[in-house]
Design a protein around this motif. Structure first.
Motif, PDB file in Angstrom:
ATOM      1  N   THR A 177       0.849  -1.190   0.000  1.00 45.90           N
ATOM      2  CA  THR A 177       0.000   0.000   0.000  1.00 45.90           C
ATOM      3  C   THR A 177       0.889   1.246   0.000  1.00 45.90           C
ATOM      4  OG1 THR A 177      -0.115   0.024   2.418  1.00 45.90           O
ATOM      5  CG2 THR A 177      -1.854  -1.156   1.251  1.00 45.90           C
ATOM      6  N   ARG A 206      -3.635   4.923   5.967  1.00 51.24           N
ATOM      7  CA  ARG A 206      -4.977   4.919   5.377  1.00 51.24           C
ATOM      8  C   ARG A 206      -5.464   3.512   5.020  1.00 51.24           C
ATOM      9  NH1 ARG A 206      -6.909   9.558   3.101  1.00 51.24           N
ATOM     10  NH2 ARG A 206      -8.796   8.284   2.848  1.00 51.24           N
ATOM     11  N   ARG A 207      -4.534   2.585   4.684  1.00 48.88           N
ATOM     12  CA  ARG A 207      -4.967   1.236   4.315  1.00 48.88           C
ATOM     13  C   ARG A 207      -3.821   0.250   4.516  1.00 48.88           C
ATOM     14  NH1 ARG A 207      -9.449   0.603  -0.102  1.00 48.88           N
ATOM     15  NH2 ARG A 207     -10.300  -1.398   0.572  1.00 48.88           N
ATOM     16  N   ASP A 213      -8.156  -6.910   5.282  1.00 53.82           N
ATOM     17  CA  ASP A 213      -8.037  -5.575   4.698  1.00 53.82           C
ATOM     18  C   ASP A 213      -8.615  -4.572   5.693  1.00 53.82           C
ATOM     19  OD1 ASP A 213      -7.712  -3.827   2.061  1.00 53.82           O
ATOM     20  OD2 ASP A 213      -9.648  -3.309   2.936  1.00 53.82           O
ATOM     21  N   GLN A 263      -9.209  -0.424   6.350  1.00 51.57           N
ATOM     22  CA  GLN A 263      -9.246   0.897   5.710  1.00 51.57           C
ATOM     23  C   GLN A 263      -9.649   1.959   6.727  1.00 51.57           C
ATOM     24  OE1 GLN A 263     -12.186   1.223   2.612  1.00 51.57           O
ATOM     25  NE2 GLN A 263     -11.668   3.320   2.101  1.00 51.57           N
TER      26      GLN A 263
END
Length: 305
Positions: A97, A102-103, A122, A124
């Motif tokens: 990433t 942010r992620r 995942d 986010q």
């Protein structure tokens, strides 16, 4: 009597006094006579900025789940792993990433003689750049789109622990399966995308379908109680849902379980699937769901600390 001489300077003084008096009477509309209030009234009514989200950073994804949970989700075939192999399997592979605040994400895989299991994570963090929309509201909007795309049936409220179907329900489901069913995608609400064929009418499964001798409790579409059906979860984060799909292919059969939940301005997605090369051995829906939900609960608790 002689006239008094006209003095221009006196007239100027009187006019200035009159002008000052008029200004003092009409220059302010406020009760306390403060003229500055009338000029600055618009600036005091501006709305405050929306609240920021709780989370400003994200943890390292591969190190977030406990090693014990990862071991249970990726069982072996009785063969012990070396230290190097264990680190490769249980350590995970981090997603690439561009902004780890942010992620973040991580992937785990374990292959055995019975098939392969994949686990994906995942995470986010949502930031709203609109001063009128909070980070939490923006995150809820993104979560809502994910739930809508999953086509979760309405009214599917979750339960703390999925229950196995009753014997009568299993018997009824077995009779339905003997009549033939879809082979492309099965879940709790959707029927086969291929429809019924003449072979189905004779009680034979279409070519390439899984064995009809499998236990119906392993397939959400054969569970009338809906305990393992795709559904909204009411005991996880601020909002959550679970999806479960069984897919058959030429190479085998696999079950995909997905759990998505939101906590404040963070959205977490867990994907967990099991592939089997033996089409007569369907992956167990309840086992996969229980393990995915256990991981989701651990992550929710960890993020809340």
């Amino acid at each position: 009597m002689p006239r008094k001489p006209f003095v221009p300077g006196a007239a100027v003084v009187v006019a200035a006094a009159l002008a000052a008096g008029l200004t003092g009477c009409t220059g302010s509309s406020s009760p306390d006579g403060d003229a500055s209030d009338a000029k600055s009234g618009g600036a005091a009514t501006s709305s405050p900025a929306a609240e920021p989200g709780r989370y400003q950073t994200l943890p390292e994804a591969c190190g977030l789940p406990s090693r014990g949970v990862i071991r249970r989700m990726l069982p072996g075939d009785g063969q012990p792993l070396s230290d190097t192999e264990a680190q490769k399997v249980y350590g995970g592979q981090a997603d690439i990433t561009y902004d780890t605040d942010r992620r973040v994400g991580c992937r785990w895989t374990r292959e055995t003689t019975a098939g392969t299991r994949h686990l994906g994570l995942d995470i986010q963090r949502v930031v709203s750049y609109d001063s009128a929309v909070s980070d939490d509201d923006k995150a809820q909007a993104i979560y809502g789109k994910k739930e809508l795309a999953a086509q979760i049936p309405p009214g599917g409220a979750g339960s703390p622990s999925p229950a196995a179907p009753s014997p009568s329900a299993s018997a009824s489901a077995s009779k339905d399966k003997e009549k033939g069913e879809g082979v492309v995608t099965n879940d709790a609400t959707d029927k086969s995308t291929t429809g019924k064929s003449s072979a189905d009418a004779k009680g034979k499964a279409p070519s390439g379908s899984p064995s009809q001798k499998s236990d119906p409790s392993t397939d959400p579409s054969a569970d009338p109680s809906g305990s393992t059906a795709p559904r909204v979860l009411d005991d996880l984060g601020d909002a959550a849902f679970l999806n479960d799909k069984l897919v058959t292919a030429d190479s085998g059969v696999h079950r995909d379980v997905t759990v998505v939940f939101r906590t404040s301005n963070v959205i977490v997605k867990i994907t967990y699937d099991q592939w089997s090369t033996d089409k007569t051995m369907l992956p167990d829906s309840q086992e996969l769901q229980d393990k995915a939900r256990s991981l989701a609960t651990e992550l929710s608790d960890s993020l809340s600390e």
